[in-house]
Write a protein that holds these residues in place. Structure first.
Motif, PDB file in Angstrom:
ATOM      1  N   VAL A   1      66.441  27.727  63.617  1.00 51.66           N
ATOM      2  CA  VAL A   1      65.512  26.640  63.313  1.00 51.66           C
ATOM      3  C   VAL A   1      64.741  26.980  62.044  1.00 51.66           C
ATOM      4  O   VAL A   1      64.229  28.097  61.908  1.00 51.66           O
ATOM      5  CB  VAL A   1      64.525  26.388  64.469  1.00 51.66           C
ATOM      6  CG1 VAL A   1      63.407  25.439  64.036  1.00 51.66           C
ATOM      7  CG2 VAL A   1      65.253  25.800  65.673  1.00 51.66           C
ATOM      8  N   ILE A   2      64.691  26.036  61.115  1.00 47.72           N
ATOM      9  CA  ILE A   2      63.882  26.180  59.900  1.00 47.72           C
ATOM     10  C   ILE A   2      62.568  25.451  60.117  1.00 47.72           C
ATOM     11  O   ILE A   2      62.556  24.253  60.433  1.00 47.72           O
ATOM     12  CB  ILE A   2      64.613  25.600  58.678  1.00 47.72           C
ATOM     13  CG1 ILE A   2      65.899  26.379  58.410  1.00 47.72           C
ATOM     14  CG2 ILE A   2      63.713  25.640  57.438  1.00 47.72           C
ATOM     15  CD1 ILE A   2      66.763  25.774  57.311  1.00 47.72           C
ATOM     16  N   VAL A   3      61.460  26.163  59.963  1.00 47.39           N
ATOM     17  CA  VAL A   3      60.122  25.595  60.178  1.00 47.39           C
ATOM     18  C   VAL A   3      59.484  25.257  58.831  1.00 47.39           C
ATOM     19  O   VAL A   3      59.539  26.049  57.893  1.00 47.39           O
ATOM     20  CB  VAL A   3      59.234  26.589  60.960  1.00 47.39           C
ATOM     21  CG1 VAL A   3      57.791  26.129  60.959  1.00 47.39           C
ATOM     22  CG2 VAL A   3      59.734  26.730  62.386  1.00 47.39           C
ATOM     23  N   GLY A   4      58.889  24.084  58.727  1.00 48.12           N
ATOM     24  CA  GLY A   4      58.146  23.714  57.524  1.00 48.12           C
ATOM     25  C   GLY A   4      59.001  23.203  56.387  1.00 48.12           C
ATOM     26  O   GLY A   4      58.638  23.336  55.217  1.00 48.12           O
ATOM     27  N   PHE A   5      60.135  22.569  56.719  1.00 54.65           N
ATOM     28  CA  PHE A   5      61.030  22.093  55.663  1.00 54.65           C
ATOM     29  C   PHE A   5      60.454  20.877  54.935  1.00 54.65           C
ATOM     30  O   PHE A   5      60.061  19.884  55.552  1.00 54.65           O
ATOM     31  CB  PHE A   5      62.396  21.740  56.254  1.00 54.65           C
ATOM     32  CG  PHE A   5      63.343  21.123  55.266  1.00 54.65           C
ATOM     33  CD1 PHE A   5      63.951  21.905  54.297  1.00 54.65           C
ATOM     34  CD2 PHE A   5      63.598  19.767  55.283  1.00 54.65           C
ATOM     35  CE1 PHE A   5      64.808  21.343  53.372  1.00 54.65           C
ATOM     36  CE2 PHE A   5      64.462  19.187  54.365  1.00 54.65           C
ATOM     37  CZ  PHE A   5      65.072  19.983  53.399  1.00 54.65           C
ATOM     38  N   ALA A   6      60.410  20.939  53.623  1.00 55.05           N
ATOM     39  CA  ALA A   6      60.140  19.805  52.732  1.00 55.05           C
ATOM     40  C   ALA A   6      59.086  18.836  53.255  1.00 55.05           C
ATOM     41  O   ALA A   6      59.357  17.664  53.492  1.00 55.05           O
ATOM     42  CB  ALA A   6      61.448  19.060  52.462  1.00 55.05           C
ATOM     43  N   GLY A   7      57.876  19.335  53.443  1.00 54.92           N
ATOM     44  CA  GLY A   7      56.776  18.476  53.837  1.00 54.92           C
ATOM     45  C   GLY A   7      56.761  18.094  55.304  1.00 54.92           C
ATOM     46  O   GLY A   7      56.141  17.094  55.683  1.00 54.92           O
ATOM     47  N   GLU A   8      57.410  18.866  56.142  1.00 53.45           N
ATOM     48  CA  GLU A   8      57.424  18.608  57.582  1.00 53.45           C
ATOM     49  C   GLU A   8      56.010  18.387  58.110  1.00 53.45           C
ATOM     50  O   GLU A   8      55.117  19.207  57.914  1.00 53.45           O
ATOM     51  CB  GLU A   8      58.062  19.795  58.309  1.00 53.45           C
ATOM     52  CG  GLU A   8      58.058  19.692  59.828  1.00 53.45           C
ATOM     53  CD  GLU A   8      58.487  20.993  60.483  1.00 53.45           C
ATOM     54  OE1 GLU A   8      59.552  21.019  61.128  1.00 53.45           O
ATOM     55  OE2 GLU A   8      57.751  22.002  60.322  1.00 53.45           O
ATOM     56  N   SER A   9      55.789  17.278  58.797  1.00 49.92           N
ATOM     57  CA  SER A   9      54.475  16.964  59.349  1.00 49.92           C
ATOM     58  C   SER A   9      54.257  17.693  60.671  1.00 49.92           C
ATOM     59  O   SER A   9      55.209  18.210  61.269  1.00 49.92           O
ATOM     60  CB  SER A   9      54.341  15.457  59.577  1.00 49.92           C
ATOM     61  OG  SER A   9      55.194  15.038  60.626  1.00 49.92           O
ATOM     62  N   GLU A  10      53.021  17.699  61.143  1.00 54.67           N
ATOM     63  CA  GLU A  10      52.715  18.303  62.431  1.00 54.67           C
ATOM     64  C   GLU A  10      53.491  17.583  63.537  1.00 54.67           C
ATOM     65  O   GLU A  10      54.032  18.226  64.450  1.00 54.67           O
ATOM     66  CB  GLU A  10      51.211  18.226  62.705  1.00 54.67           C
ATOM     67  CG  GLU A  10      50.786  18.657  64.103  1.00 54.67           C
ATOM     68  CD  GLU A  10      51.039  20.130  64.401  1.00 54.67           C
ATOM     69  OE1 GLU A  10      50.987  20.507  65.586  1.00 54.67           O
ATOM     70  OE2 GLU A  10      51.265  20.908  63.452  1.00 54.67           O
ATOM     71  N   GLU A  11      53.539  16.280  63.460  1.00 53.07           N
ATOM     72  CA  GLU A  11      54.261  15.505  64.472  1.00 53.07           C
ATOM     73  C   GLU A  11      55.749  15.852  64.470  1.00 53.07           C
ATOM     74  O   GLU A  11      56.374  15.989  65.535  1.00 53.07           O
ATOM     75  CB  GLU A  11      54.079  14.012  64.203  1.00 53.07           C
ATOM     76  CG  GLU A  11      54.779  13.121  65.229  1.00 53.07           C
ATOM     77  CD  GLU A  11      54.592  11.646  64.928  1.00 53.07           C
ATOM     78  OE1 GLU A  11      55.081  10.817  65.721  1.00 53.07           O
ATOM     79  OE2 GLU A  11      53.972  11.310  63.893  1.00 53.07           O
ATOM     80  N   GLN A  12      56.328  16.004  63.292  1.00 52.19           N
ATOM     81  CA  GLN A  12      57.751  16.351  63.198  1.00 52.19           C
ATOM     82  C   GLN A  12      58.003  17.756  63.730  1.00 52.19           C
ATOM     83  O   GLN A  12      59.023  18.001  64.397  1.00 52.19           O
ATOM     84  CB  GLN A  12      58.217  16.231  61.746  1.00 52.19           C
ATOM     85  CG  GLN A  12      58.290  14.792  61.256  1.00 52.19           C
ATOM     86  CD  GLN A  12      58.486  14.696  59.761  1.00 52.19           C
ATOM     87  OE1 GLN A  12      58.081  15.588  59.002  1.00 52.19           O
ATOM     88  NE2 GLN A  12      59.104  13.601  59.303  1.00 52.19           N
TER      89      GLN A  12
END
Length: 417
Positions: free
Chosen positions: A286-297
């Motif tokens: 799992v990649i965390v924080g990809f390209a502006g990932e929101s808290e909800e995402q």
């Protein structure tokens, strides 16, 4: 004759190719080691999956020079393919090549070069590895056609190309004569083809009679079908460990990543695997924080990981990679990524413990790999990390009873029968 150290960074494919280079050198009179120590020649088989991996490849040059100021250094692999210039002016570096040309290591030693070899359109690669571990890799494929928006590897390894079936079977027989387990590896083994058709199942059927446990490397969702699982279920020598690449449990992020499935499609394959292998060891990335990932995402991914009940998840904070489509996209602070890694890690640890509980009190088989910190370590046939005490032998399989969760695996009792 000169002594050589081969430094291997990155993936199992690099390890396989390093072991093949070692075979060539040994057969031609060189003394070869894989542990850092003073030597005449160092070969750095580099990685470029992240910027940090490239940096590590460069740092090894200084480490080699510190061990022997008069050494000769050859750099090969993905970091050289990515940017050959970063190594050209470094101390003691006599040759820099890319991902191809490792089969020409003798020529490169005798005739130094600083240029990349052309990536072939058909499978053509170094073969015949030496044995360096109790579990050996067998390369079946190279290259990748997926072009995920965060990944540079397809540009460095070229398009997917598959090794001939008969060559794989022949090498599997050789490896099985000296090792108990074979791991099929490549950049994207799910894309393995015969005569232009996807054929991982056909390959596995051809390995049915190989006297060694056969394990699969990382898989993509599309390759998991009833046809494949039927074949695997009938194999007496198949390891029921499935590393099914996820990267995100949020459909919006999966689309941005250019992953070719939805979370629902992914989960359907998880259920299908468990239909055939109820106690399968299913792991993922799992990649965390990809390209502006929101808290909800992010929370969507976290909940999806819980739903899938993985036995383990490799978690990576997203690191932008120059040359990829996503490089100039919105990024988020590393502090946020690290906080999310910690939250997801807690969930993963709970899932790992839940998975191991099902094995407590049951029996299995452990392959002893190394004695470390006072006890023997190895893996079960399901690829569960095992810890055992007693007088064991490296590379030997033992009947065991799973006793209790321990460290990153499970404590086992060696059985006499």
């Amino acid at each position: 004759m000169s002594s050589v150290i081969i430094v291997t960074l990155g993936c199992k494919q690099n390890k396989y190719e390093s072991d093949c280079m070692a075979r060539i050198l040994l057969d031609n009179g060189y003394t070869v080691y894989d542990k850092m120590q003073p030597a005449d020649i160092y070969i750095i088989n580099s990685c470029a999956v992240t910027s940090e991996a490239e940096k590590k490849s460069r740092q090894y040059i200084a480490k080699c020079c510190a061990l022997n100021p008069d050494c000769k250094i050859i750099v090969c692999g993905c970091a050289g393919e990515s940017n050959i210039e970063q190594f050209e002016g470094k101390s003691n570096v006599i040759s820099v090549i890319g991902t191809e040309g490792k089969d020409k290591i003798l020529d490169i030693l005798n005739n130094p070069t600083k240029s990349k070899f052309e990536i072939p359109k058909e499978y053509c690669s170094i073969v015949n590895p030496i044995k360096t571990t109790t579990r050996e890799n067998l390369k079946i494929q190279d290259g990748c056609n997926n072009f995920c928006s965060y990944c540079l590897i397809p540009y460095l390894r070229g398009r997917s190309r598959s090794r001939a079936l008969e060559e794989i079977v022949a090498e599997a027989k050789v490896i099985a004569s000296r090792s108990k387990e074979i791991v099929l590896t490549g950049i994207d083994i799910s894309s393995y083809k015969i005569d232009g058709e996807l054929a991982l199942g056909r390959l596995m059927r051809a390995l049915y009679d190989i006297p060694a446990l056969i394990s699969l490397g990382s898989l993509e969702v599309n390759v998991v079908t009833r046809e494949l699982l039927e074949i695997l279920k009938d194999m007496p020598n198949f390891s029921p460990h499935f590393h099914l690449s996820l990267q995100s449990g949020c459909d919006e992020i999966l689309t941005k990543m250019n992953r070719h499935y939805s979370s629902n499609e992914y989960y359907a394959k998880i259920e299908l695997i468990r239909e055939y292998f109820p106690k399968a060891n299913i792991t993922t990335d799992v990649i965390v924080g990809f390209a502006g990932e929101s808290e909800e995402q992010f929370v969507t991914t976290l909940l999806f990981v819980k739903k899938c009940k993985f036995s383990f998840v490799h978690i990576f904070p997203y690191s932008r990679r120059e040359g990829t489509r996503a490089y100039n996209w919105e990024d988020i602070p590393m502090s946020v990524k690290k906080e999310r890694v910690e939250r997801l890690s807690k969930v993963v640890e709970e899932l790992r413990c839940d998975y191991l509980k099902d094995y407590i009190g049951t029996r299995g088989i452990m392959l002893a790999e190394e004695k470390k910190c006072g006890c023997w370590q190895g893996f079960s046939r399901e690829y569960i990390k095992c810890y055992a005490s007693g007088a064991l032998e490296q590379g030997v399989e033992y009947n065991v009873k799973f006793v209790e969760p321990y460290m990153d695996g499970i404590k086992v009792l060696i059985l006499e029968d």
